[in-house]
Design an enzyme around this catalytic site. Structure first.
Site, PDB file in Angstrom:
ATOM      1  N   GLU A 123      -5.618   7.755   7.101  1.00 17.46           N
ATOM      2  CA  GLU A 123      -4.674   8.845   7.289  1.00 17.46           C
ATOM      3  C   GLU A 123      -5.328  10.107   6.716  1.00 17.46           C
ATOM      4  OE1 GLU A 123      -1.608   7.813   8.584  1.00 17.46           O
ATOM      5  OE2 GLU A 123      -0.147   9.274   7.905  1.00 17.46           O
ATOM      6  N   ARG A 165      -2.560   9.886  11.367  1.00 18.58           N
ATOM      7  CA  ARG A 165      -3.427   8.717  11.483  1.00 18.58           C
ATOM      8  C   ARG A 165      -4.766   9.109  12.083  1.00 18.58           C
ATOM      9  NH1 ARG A 165      -1.574   3.373  12.244  1.00 18.58           N
ATOM     10  NH2 ARG A 165      -3.282   1.926  11.890  1.00 18.58           N
ATOM     11  N   ARG A 196       2.728  -3.121  17.834  1.00 16.79           N
ATOM     12  CA  ARG A 196       3.717  -2.903  16.790  1.00 16.79           C
ATOM     13  C   ARG A 196       4.239  -4.293  16.423  1.00 16.79           C
ATOM     14  NH1 ARG A 196       5.789   1.653  15.255  1.00 16.79           N
ATOM     15  NH2 ARG A 196       5.275   2.930  17.031  1.00 16.79           N
ATOM     16  N   GLU A 207       0.845  -1.202   0.000  1.00 12.53           N
ATOM     17  CA  GLU A 207       0.000   0.000   0.000  1.00 12.53           C
ATOM     18  C   GLU A 207       0.873   1.243   0.000  1.00 12.53           C
ATOM     19  OE1 GLU A 207      -2.332  -0.002   3.545  1.00 12.53           O
ATOM     20  OE2 GLU A 207      -3.413  -1.828   3.004  1.00 12.53           O
ATOM     21  N   LYS A 229       6.924  -1.054   7.563  1.00 11.87           N
ATOM     22  CA  LYS A 229       7.042   0.202   6.823  1.00 11.87           C
ATOM     23  C   LYS A 229       8.410   0.270   6.183  1.00 11.87           C
ATOM     24  CE  LYS A 229       8.068   2.514  11.132  1.00 11.87           C
ATOM     25  NZ  LYS A 229       7.576   3.256  12.257  1.00 11.87           N
ATOM     26  N   PHE A 256      -7.422   2.881   4.716  1.00 12.80           N
ATOM     27  CA  PHE A 256      -6.723   1.649   4.364  1.00 12.80           C
ATOM     28  C   PHE A 256      -7.157   0.437   5.185  1.00 12.80           C
ATOM     29  CE2 PHE A 256      -3.648   4.415   6.659  1.00 12.80           C
ATOM     30  CZ  PHE A 256      -3.603   3.753   7.859  1.00 12.80           C
ATOM     31  N   LYS A 296       2.278   4.540   1.538  1.00 12.23           N
ATOM     32  CA  LYS A 296       2.399   5.110   2.887  1.00 12.23           C
ATOM     33  C   LYS A 296       2.209   6.611   2.767  1.00 12.23           C
ATOM     34  CE  LYS A 296       5.105   4.917   7.113  1.00 12.23           C
ATOM     35  NZ  LYS A 296       5.192   6.281   7.580  1.00 12.23           N
ATOM     36  N   ARG A 329      -4.318   8.627  16.595  1.00 11.18           N
ATOM     37  CA  ARG A 329      -3.790   7.295  16.903  1.00 11.18           C
ATOM     38  C   ARG A 329      -3.746   7.015  18.399  1.00 11.18           C
ATOM     39  NH1 ARG A 329       1.976   6.608  14.770  1.00 11.18           N
ATOM     40  NH2 ARG A 329       2.684   5.942  16.787  1.00 11.18           N
TER      41      ARG A 329
HETATM   42  P1  AMP Z   1       5.557   5.804  11.586  1.00 11.90           P
HETATM   43  O1  AMP Z   1       4.758   7.006  12.003  1.00 11.90           O
HETATM   44  O2  AMP Z   1       6.814   6.155  10.904  1.00 11.90           O
HETATM   45  O3  AMP Z   1       5.703   4.816  12.728  1.00 11.90           O
HETATM   46  O4  AMP Z   1       4.722   5.003  10.457  1.00 11.90           O
HETATM   47  C1  AMP Z   1       3.499   4.396  10.715  1.00 11.90           C
HETATM   48  C2  AMP Z   1       2.403   5.345  10.329  1.00 11.90           C
HETATM   49  O5  AMP Z   1       2.292   5.441   8.910  1.00 11.90           O
HETATM   50  C3  AMP Z   1       1.031   4.896  10.721  1.00 11.90           C
HETATM   51  O6  AMP Z   1       0.754   5.116  12.078  1.00 11.90           O
HETATM   52  C4  AMP Z   1       0.148   5.732   9.817  1.00 11.90           C
HETATM   53  O7  AMP Z   1      -0.076   6.988  10.428  1.00 11.90           O
HETATM   54  C5  AMP Z   1       1.011   5.971   8.593  1.00 11.90           C
HETATM   55  N1  AMP Z   1       0.491   5.357   7.358  1.00 11.90           N
HETATM   56  C6  AMP Z   1       0.465   5.954   6.156  1.00 11.90           C
HETATM   57  N2  AMP Z   1      -0.035   5.159   5.217  1.00 11.90           N
HETATM   58  C7  AMP Z   1      -0.361   3.989   5.826  1.00 11.90           C
HETATM   59  C8  AMP Z   1      -0.928   2.749   5.362  1.00 11.90           C
HETATM   60  N3  AMP Z   1      -1.261   2.552   4.093  1.00 11.90           N
HETATM   61  N4  AMP Z   1      -1.091   1.773   6.296  1.00 11.90           N
HETATM   62  C9  AMP Z   1      -0.757   1.958   7.588  1.00 11.90           C
HETATM   63  N5  AMP Z   1      -0.225   3.096   8.067  1.00 11.90           N
HETATM   64  C10 AMP Z   1      -0.023   4.109   7.196  1.00 11.90           C
END
Ligand code: AMP
Length: 555
Positions: free
Chosen positions: A303, A258, A414, A251, A420, A343, A253, A274
């Site tokens: 998001e 969130r 997590r 998908e 990611k 998503f 990102k 979140r």
């Molecule tokens: P991070 O903030 O770096 O920990 O990355 C995770 C965050 O990416 C999630 O909490 C979401 O806010 C964001 N995100 C963006 N696109 C997606 C997606 N397709 N699926 C899940 N999370 C996503």
């Protein structure tokens, strides 16, 4: 239960250092709590409200100091309380050191006097206090707190003061409370954990465990309007994903914030961050979107992104100008447009989907919503994944997410099922725990910020405090320094010359070139060339990067 009895038990828990003993003391307290069980379970975590409820007491240090000073009598001023706090380091010790109580005719209201406080009464009074709003509410809050302090003896005063500032600091984290519920009522920890993920209320889950056992815990369902924690991702490579799952769901990102959208066609639409904070009012166009597009009760995960006039994504900083905003919302809406990208879906039309596979949840999402759904591709080809990543980046997105198509939705976890891929230089999200006043031209501003990583307590979401890891002073314009000073100055807790301690509340995203081992900071690490990137308004200290993540990065 009298609050004094509760406080004695809490003092025993605080004095204990062995984890297993702490759990047993908490379990025994739960077993003895009778009707007070739900309140006791929340209070131990410093909460009056369930975890899903973002209502706060909204009592700052100044208000608490005023109430303590009044209860301590005419010879003690709020400034005296603040001075003692600078020495003692925490408000509970200050409250206990003051000779509180027995103040008559100074605005004591209600029954006044020295009736013993009960746990239920403290809970009710703090809930009323949280509801106070508008003119005169500050005075009312001081009156309520004065009355509570005036009627409490040590150690009740210690825990009352900490509770008022939402910090119990007794070494009991969410993991301990979860384990203690299991121990007290002889149910498996996993069943308690799962019920907590769905219901997000330690009080309600404790009561279920006691009164209904495993069937009661398994029966917990989602409620549209009551948020759950967002499922989280680890970092990983395309090869990791293909090796682990064979087929990988890829998908986009999105570079946004969130959100969990709860929509009930017969009721209302609420949007949560979140961390389960209600951000509905800040995002009217998402509410309008849900009300136009959705016909059945749903809980969606997605998001919000800022977009330009062509609908193309704008950088993350733009979303933060809208997210959680409380004033000038319509004006800001003109300046920065936001849109929802969904998503996942956790609930559709009366059916919970947490245990359904991602594949199935995506089918339900596609049936429910015709637009604004993030595209998903299934592939087992690492090169294909790399191409999709390059395409996502060139479209202005943050990268891609790799997900296990067969995995369930695990709130707050997590886990290994969402990965990611972030190709840009890593940044860390760290908590500001100190600062230094600047010099010369910058003398009125905080200039250098002490950063800390989160220390986990081994279970739950971490109550182990914070460990310093570096200082950041570069990458910050004068204008931004003024904003940061406004943000952090009210959180100053103690000072030593130009250096100040700051109550952990604000999260900075910082870039760096390297993490080195170093004896200078508590974490045992230091950041090389740290630079300020952004204030992460959407994250609380509990979401900051943990020391164990930094251990892994260093490895
Ligand atoms: P991070 O903030 O770096 O920990 O990355 C995770 C965050 O990416 C999630 O909490 C979401 O806010 C964001 N995100 C963006 N696109 C997606 C997606 N397709 N699926 C899940 N999370 C996503």
């Amino acid at each position: 239960m009298d609050f004094a009895d509760f406080a004695d038990r809490v003092a025993d828990i605080e004095a204990e250092t062995a984890d297993l003993e702490i759990t047993t003391l908490v379990a025994t307290l739960f077993a003895d709590a009778d009707d007070d069980l739900p309140v006791v379970a929340r209070l131990l975590l410093g909460r009056v409200f369930p975890a899903w409820d973002s209502t706060t007491l909204d009592v700052g240090p100044a208000l608490c100091h005023a109430a303590l000073a009044r209860a301590a009598g005419p010879n003690v001023t709020p400034d005296d309380v603040a001075d003692r706090l600078a020495d003692a380091g925490e408000i509970g010790a200050v409250a206990e050191s003051l000779d509180l109580g027995g103040q008559q005719g100074l605005g004591a209201f209600g029954a006044g006097g020295r009736d013993p406080l009960t746990v239920a009464e403290v809970n009710d009074r703090l809930r009323d206090l949280a509801a106070a709003d508008g003119s005169g509410s500050q005075d009312h809050k001081v009156d309520v707190l004065f009355d509570l302090f005036n009627r409490a003896d040590p150690p009740a005063t210690r825990y009352l003061a900490r509770l008022v500032l939402s910090e119990m600091r007794i070494g009991v984290g969410e993991g301990t409370v979860r384990d203690a519920i299991a121990e007290a009522f002889d149910v498996p920890v996993d069943a308690v954990e799962r019920a907590l993920q769905v219901e997000n209320d330690y009080g309600a889950v404790a009561v279920r465990a006691r009164d209904e056992g495993v069937p009661g815990l398994t029966d917990v369902t989602l409620t549209v309007g009551r948020p759950v924690r967002a499922m989280l991702a680890q970092t990983g490579t395309a090869a990791d994903a293909v090796d682990a799952w064979g087929t990988v769901a890829v998908e986009t990102k999105y570079d946004g914030a969130r959100v969990q959208v709860h929509h009930d066609p017969a009721g209302e639409t609420r949007i949560f961050s979140r961390n389960m904070e209600d951000v509905t009012d800040a995002l009217p166009e998402v509410v309008e979107f849900a009300e136009t597009e959705l016909e059945v009760p749903v809980i969606l995960d997605g998001e919000v992104v800022a977009v330009d006039d062509d609908g193309d994504p704008l950088p993350f900083q733009e979303v933060l100008r809208r997210f959680r905003r409380k004033h000038d919302i319509e004006r800001m809406r003109e300046e920065v447009a936001v849109e929802l990208r969904t998503f996942d879906c956790l609930h559709v039309g009366g059916t919970d989907l947490l245990d359904a596979s991602l594949r199935e949840r995506r089918e339900r999402l596609a049936d429910t919503l015709a637009t604004h759904v993030s595209p998903l591709t299934l592939t087992d080809d690492v090169d294909d994944i790399a191409d999709r990543e390059a395409a996502a980046l060139s479209d202005g997105h943050e990268g891609i997410m790799l997900k296990n198509p067969e995995s369930a939705y695990t709130p707050g976890k997590r886990g290994q099922n969402w990965l990611k891929r972030k190709p840009d230089v890593e940044t860390l999200d760290l908590v500001v725990t100190g600062a230094e006043w600047g010099e010369g031209r910058r003398a009125n501003h905080l200039g250098t910020f002490l950063l800390s990583a989160r220390v986990e307590d081994g279970g739950g979401s971490g109550d182990g405090g914070f460990a310093t890891i570096g200082k950041v002073a570069t990458g910050i314009t004068d204008e931004r320094l003024a904003e940061l000073t406004d943000l952090l100055e009210p959180r100053i807790e103690g000072r030593d010359g130009t250096e100040v301690d700051i109550d952990p509340a604000v999260v900075f995203e910082v870039g760096y070139e390297e993490i080195q081992e170093s004896p200078t900071y508590e974490s045992g690490y230091a950041l090389r060339f740290p630079r300020f990137v952004a204030v992460r308004d959407d994250k609380s200290p509990a979401d900051a990067d943990s020391l164990s993540r930094i251990d892994r990065l260093v490895e």
